[in-house]
Design an enzyme around this catalytic site. Structure first.
Site, PDB file in Angstrom:
ATOM      1  N   ASP A  41       0.849  -1.117  -0.150  1.00 15.56           N
ATOM      2  CA  ASP A  41       0.047   0.047  -0.057  1.00 15.56           C
ATOM      3  C   ASP A  41       0.830   1.277  -0.128  1.00 15.56           C
ATOM      4  OD1 ASP A  41      -1.942   1.963   2.168  1.00 15.56           O
ATOM      5  OD2 ASP A  41      -2.647   1.287   0.184  1.00 15.56           O
ATOM      6  N   ASP A  54      31.829 -27.275 -13.217  1.00 13.84           N
ATOM      7  CA  ASP A  54      30.731 -27.257 -14.165  1.00 13.84           C
ATOM      8  C   ASP A  54      30.828 -25.780 -15.127  1.00 13.84           C
ATOM      9  OD1 ASP A  54      28.314 -27.706 -15.667  1.00 13.84           O
ATOM     10  OD2 ASP A  54      27.480 -28.839 -13.822  1.00 13.84           O
ATOM     11  N   GLY A  73      34.172 -24.109 -15.343  1.00 12.86           N
ATOM     12  CA  GLY A  73      35.035 -24.502 -16.532  1.00 12.86           C
ATOM     13  C   GLY A  73      34.467 -25.697 -17.341  1.00 12.86           C
ATOM     14  N   ASP A  74      34.926 -26.013 -18.462  1.00 11.67           N
ATOM     15  CA  ASP A  74      34.384 -26.900 -19.451  1.00 11.67           C
ATOM     16  C   ASP A  74      35.106 -28.421 -19.214  1.00 11.67           C
ATOM     17  OD1 ASP A  74      33.807 -28.537 -21.537  1.00 11.67           O
ATOM     18  OD2 ASP A  74      32.934 -26.744 -22.962  1.00 11.67           O
ATOM     19  N   PHE A  75      34.553 -29.451 -18.860  1.00 15.66           N
ATOM     20  CA  PHE A  75      35.198 -30.725 -18.837  1.00 15.66           C
ATOM     21  C   PHE A  75      35.750 -31.071 -20.123  1.00 15.66           C
ATOM     22  CE2 PHE A  75      31.000 -32.693 -17.827  1.00 15.66           C
ATOM     23  CZ  PHE A  75      30.808 -32.768 -19.114  1.00 15.66           C
ATOM     24  N   ARG A 112      25.281 -39.191 -13.999  1.00 18.03           N
ATOM     25  CA  ARG A 112      23.923 -38.958 -14.918  1.00 18.03           C
ATOM     26  C   ARG A 112      24.924 -37.897 -15.966  1.00 18.03           C
ATOM     27  NH1 ARG A 112      18.592 -38.829 -11.334  1.00 18.03           N
ATOM     28  NH2 ARG A 112      19.776 -38.783  -9.414  1.00 18.03           N
TER      29      ARG A 112
END
Length: 592
Positions: A88, A452, A478-480, A495
């Site tokens: 309000d 990741d 990072g990029d594996f 997974r």
């Protein structure tokens, strides 16, 4: 101030805005909050003289608006929303409260009073957390106010009436809207501009930080509260299915298990996490799989898969794909689902490989003897699909889903083997760190790194309040496939491998093998295809394959072989519930 992790605390909740104000709706929408709009029916007739300050009146009005909506929705649906937001806004000058003008003459009186003077704009906000206990509505109220001072220029009578005749003042507190034509009347503003528009977004986000991101345990001073527990007792919010409803801003557990005793050691360093997680929601997941299976069945009917096979007898997947004008890879996966559902049978006379993703597909399925009715069709992605990370919304939806699923099985995975011999671990593609946190909880000597993509790591704080972050857990972007892997004794691929074609799997395992020192370990978590399981039990894996653009499910024998090819021996297998297999291999002194 980064707002998205704060607003993210409400993304998985049912949030209702108890206001019809288009300005408030726009402010909250642009901040990324997802909510329903249910205008309050509360009659704003409180006695202003009964309140010690103008802002006390605004706060009470906001609270009554929100409580009316919460009560009405609870009576209608027998379940209140999780959060109701009421607000309000009032304008005050010389102790007089100015709300919305009743007519043009009233608007003129208000604007004349403000002309050339400084006044205050107060917005009272109430955040109502709701829950239902035995059919009764229980509420937890958090309230605050914000003040902004505004000064009008000296305005002529003609200008005031021209503005009034525009119609803009009629639904605005104080008779003006600073975000539109009314901005021409204002000489200066001190404080939060959005507060004058109708909602103090900055203060709102700070309040969410207090509610959902409590301070570290060591910084908390225990204070007895009459209704709200100490902030360090709040549990971490979860997107996973809940077994019960709790009250307050944070109420979900962090993982689930089947009730079996954990296999691994459990030290005293629990980091304040939940000791008794809810039971594993197998029935709920079966319902979800049933929904996905129905979409696959409708699609098979629409594409006339059963008609083709009935008329022409057993066919290879490539022939079925040609006749229904669909991709070979997608058709093979659709046929796998039909086999898992018991609608088709297949003979193992040969295996083919899909060129786009390298996945094998059945070549000789044939119709089961049961007749299949033609059903209404609903679309489902059968083959290739663009990368999920193209937009921020899709990325967050994906992360929420992965976070919830990981929490359900984290305890079972972490205790499938005794991992106490390892002192460091790296969860590759560990997303929000749900499994990593459980590993750190189960093994007090274990330091865990989550590795990741940067665009994933930047959202992690939305899933784990800062105050609950274990000291032995860190996140590294990072990029594996491209970057150096963090050093660790144990590498975890949970997974991950099923998402990639064989060549990429070999590339990833080769990188892990080079980083892992002799005696180290590799923990692989997947839903494996195996002769131990009946065809029906392979349905979840088949359904998951149907909506993936690449990759495939593999058997336990294939995972054993993959680990052996990359220097991991003494391969052991365990089950984590009835949906996941856990494979542990030890790095040999040299690769074969």
């Amino acid at each position: 101030m980064v707002l998205s992790p704060v607003i993210g605390k409400l993304l998985h909740k049912r949030v209702v805005l108890a206001s019809a104000s288009p300005r408030r709706r726009e402010i909250l929408s642009q901040a990324g909050l997802r909510f329903e709009v249910v205008p309050s029916r509360f009659k704003e007739k409180l006695d202003k003289a009964a309140f010690p300050t103008p802002y006390a009146y605004a706060i009470e009005t906001a609270k009554q608006k929100a409580l009316e909506v919460a009560s009405r929705m609870h009576q209608k649906d027998l379940r209140a929303p999780d959060v109701v937001i009421g607000a309000d806004t009032i304008v005050t000058i010389g102790g007089l409260i100015l709300e919305k003008p009743a007519d043009k003459q009233d608007a003129y009186r208000m604007l004349s009073r403000l002309n050339g003077k400084e006044h205050s704009v107060f917005t009272g906000v109430a955040i109502i957390h709701c829950c239902s206990e035995d059919g009764q509505l229980d509420t937890d109220v958090c309230e605050f106010h914000e003040e902004t001072t505004v000064k009008f220029s000296e305005l002529s009578e003609d200008l005031l009436w021209e503005y009034i005749d525009s119609g803009e003042p009629m639904d605005k507190a104080g008779g003006y809207g600073i975000q539109a034509l009314g901005g021409m009347l204002v000489e200066c503003v001190h404080g939060d501009f959005l507060n004058v528009v109708g909602f103090p977004l900055n203060h709102f986000c700070k309040k969410l930080v207090e509610l959902y991101c409590p301070p570290r345990r060591e910084d908390v001073q225990r204070v007895k509260h009459e209704s709200i527990p100490p902030v360090d007792t709040f549990e971490i919010a979860s997107d996973a299915a809940q077994g019960d409803e709790g009250c307050g801003p944070s109420r979900a557990g962090v993982d689930g298990h089947t009730g079996q005793a954990p296999a691994g050691p459990q030290g005293p360093d629990t980091n304040g996490l939940v000791e008794n997680p809810p039971p594993f929601p197998s029935d709920l997941l079966d319902l979800i799989d049933g929904f996905k299976a129905s979409k696959a069945l409708f699609t098979a009917c629409k594409l006339k898969v059963f008609d083709v096979l009935k008329e022409e007898g057993p066919l290879k997947a490539v022939d079925v794909a040609r006749k229904i004008n669909a991709s070979v890879c997608g058709t093979g996966r659709l046929l796998d689902v039909c086999v898992a559902l018991g609608l088709l049978e297949k003979t193992d006379t040969g295996k083919g490989t899909c060129e786009p993703c390298g996945a094998p597909y059945p070549q000789n399925p044939r119709v089961a003897p049961q007749p299949v009715r033609r059903l209404p069709w609903a679309p489902v992605c059968v083959s290739s699909n663009p990368v999920l990370f193209q937009s921020r919304d899709r990325r967050l939806r994906f992360m929420r889903a992965m976070h919830g699923l990981a929490q359900l099985t984290a305890r079972q995975v972490a205790t499938a083997f005794d991992l106490s011999r390892f002192t460091s671990a790296c969860d590759l593609g560990g997303c929000t760190g749900a499994l990593a946190r459980e590993l750190a909880r189960e093994y007090p000597r274990l330091k865990v790194t989550v590795f990741d993509l940067p665009e994933v790591i930047e959202h992690v704080s939305s899933f784990h309040p800062e105050g609950r972050q274990p000291e032995r857990l860190r996140f590294v972007p990072g990029d594996f496939f491209k970057d150096d892997l963090p050093d660790a004794q144990l590498y975890v691929l949970s997974r991950i491998l099923h998402d990639w074609a064989d060549d990429r799997v070999h590339e990833l395992l080769s990188r892990v093998s080079r980083s892992c020192k002799p005696g180290g370990g590799l923990l692989v978590v997947e839903t494996a295809l195996d002769e131990r399981r009946a065809a029906r039990a392979s349905l979840p894996a088949a359904l998951n394959a149907l909506v993936r653009a690449q990759g495939r499910e593999r058997s336990l024998a294939e995972y054993r072989s993959l680990l052996g090819q990359h220097g991991f021996w003494d391969v052991q297998v365990a089950q984590a519930g009835d949906r996941l297999d856990v494979v542990l291999g030890t790095r040999a002194s040299s690769a074969p």
